[in-house]
Design a protein around this motif. Sequence first.
Motif, short mmCIF file in Angstrom:
data_model
loop_
_atom_site.label_atom_id
_atom_site.label_comp_id
_atom_site.label_asym_id
_atom_site.label_seq_id
_atom_site.Cartn_x
_atom_site.Cartn_y
_atom_site.Cartn_z
N GLY A 1 -60.70 12.25 114.60
CA GLY A 1 -61.66 13.34 114.59
C GLY A 1 -62.72 13.08 115.62
O GLY A 1 -62.43 12.67 116.73
N VAL A 2 -63.96 13.28 115.22
CA VAL A 2 -65.08 13.09 116.14
C VAL A 2 -65.69 11.72 115.88
O VAL A 2 -65.93 11.34 114.75
CB VAL A 2 -66.13 14.20 115.96
CG1 VAL A 2 -67.29 14.01 116.91
CG2 VAL A 2 -65.49 15.57 116.19
N ASP A 3 -65.91 10.97 116.95
CA ASP A 3 -66.51 9.64 116.86
C ASP A 3 -67.85 9.64 117.59
O ASP A 3 -68.17 10.57 118.33
CB ASP A 3 -65.59 8.59 117.49
CG ASP A 3 -64.35 8.33 116.65
OD1 ASP A 3 -64.41 8.52 115.43
OD2 ASP A 3 -63.33 7.94 117.24
N LEU B 1 -68.86 1.63 118.05
CA LEU B 1 -68.12 2.87 117.82
C LEU B 1 -68.12 3.16 116.33
O LEU B 1 -67.80 2.30 115.52
CB LEU B 1 -66.69 2.71 118.33
CG LEU B 1 -65.76 3.90 118.12
CD1 LEU B 1 -66.25 5.12 118.89
CD2 LEU B 1 -64.35 3.53 118.58
N SER B 2 -68.49 4.36 115.98
CA SER B 2 -68.55 4.75 114.57
C SER B 2 -67.85 6.08 114.37
O SER B 2 -67.91 6.95 115.24
CB SER B 2 -70.02 4.90 114.15
OG SER B 2 -70.11 5.45 112.86
N SER B 3 -67.19 6.22 113.23
CA SER B 3 -66.69 7.55 112.86
C SER B 3 -67.93 8.40 112.66
O SER B 3 -68.86 8.00 111.97
CB SER B 3 -65.87 7.49 111.58
OG SER B 3 -64.70 6.77 111.80
N GLN B 4 -67.90 9.57 113.23
CA GLN B 4 -69.07 10.41 113.18
C GLN B 4 -69.14 11.14 111.86
O GLN B 4 -68.15 11.62 111.35
CB GLN B 4 -69.01 11.43 114.34
CG GLN B 4 -70.22 12.31 114.40
CD GLN B 4 -69.88 13.78 114.45
OE1 GLN B 4 -68.78 14.20 114.11
NE2 GLN B 4 -70.83 14.58 114.86
N PHE B 5 -70.34 11.22 111.31
CA PHE B 5 -70.57 12.04 110.14
C PHE B 5 -70.73 13.47 110.64
O PHE B 5 -71.36 13.72 111.66
CB PHE B 5 -71.83 11.57 109.41
CG PHE B 5 -72.30 12.54 108.37
CD1 PHE B 5 -71.54 12.76 107.24
CD2 PHE B 5 -73.47 13.23 108.53
CE1 PHE B 5 -71.95 13.67 106.29
CE2 PHE B 5 -73.89 14.14 107.58
CZ PHE B 5 -73.13 14.35 106.46
#
Length: 185
Positions: free
Chosen positions: A56-58, A73-77
């Motif tokens: 998805g969006v990171d 790098l984080s999975s975006q909320f």
Amino acid sequence: MKIIESIKVLLLPIFLLASIFSCLIWLFLDQSTPREFKNPRKTVGTVIKIFDGTRGVDAYVRFYANGKKHVVLSSQFEGMVIGDKYELKYENGNPENWDIIHERPVFLKGEKTGETVGTITKVSTISQDFVRFEYTVFGKKYSRAQDFDKEFHPLEGKKHKVIYWLKNPQRAIIDLKKNRNKLCR
């Protein structure tokens, strides 16, 4: 030959269902396993880039620990905005072990903010607890989403104070806590 064709016809749906089920289990386990910290420290992480990623969006998030800059790098909320700031926990002595606390967005002391009233338009508790809310600044309507702590039970249609960044009102925090006097660090 007909037996082989029959087996192929049966195996394809079974394979697809097994793949989907495996992915769902992986996503659930990945998001529900909290990181362990023996000697945790807290700081603020800033969203510096948002992009389409593998799941998805990171987002890239920058934080400082032990006098050094780290970009992770984080999975975006859903609904993150470049410039958003969140409380971030990391392992003292090993800042590569970190966790963004999405339930705790913050503004820094020097950031100029304004206040308005927002309305909760959606409450979700399925895979993560978050609210979607709408608010108006200088005649323009905005919509955001924000995670919340499990101790709160927000209701759709309820009005709450919203604190927004004057430079970009899309960056905002809805105050879900009663008697919360301090949103800024």
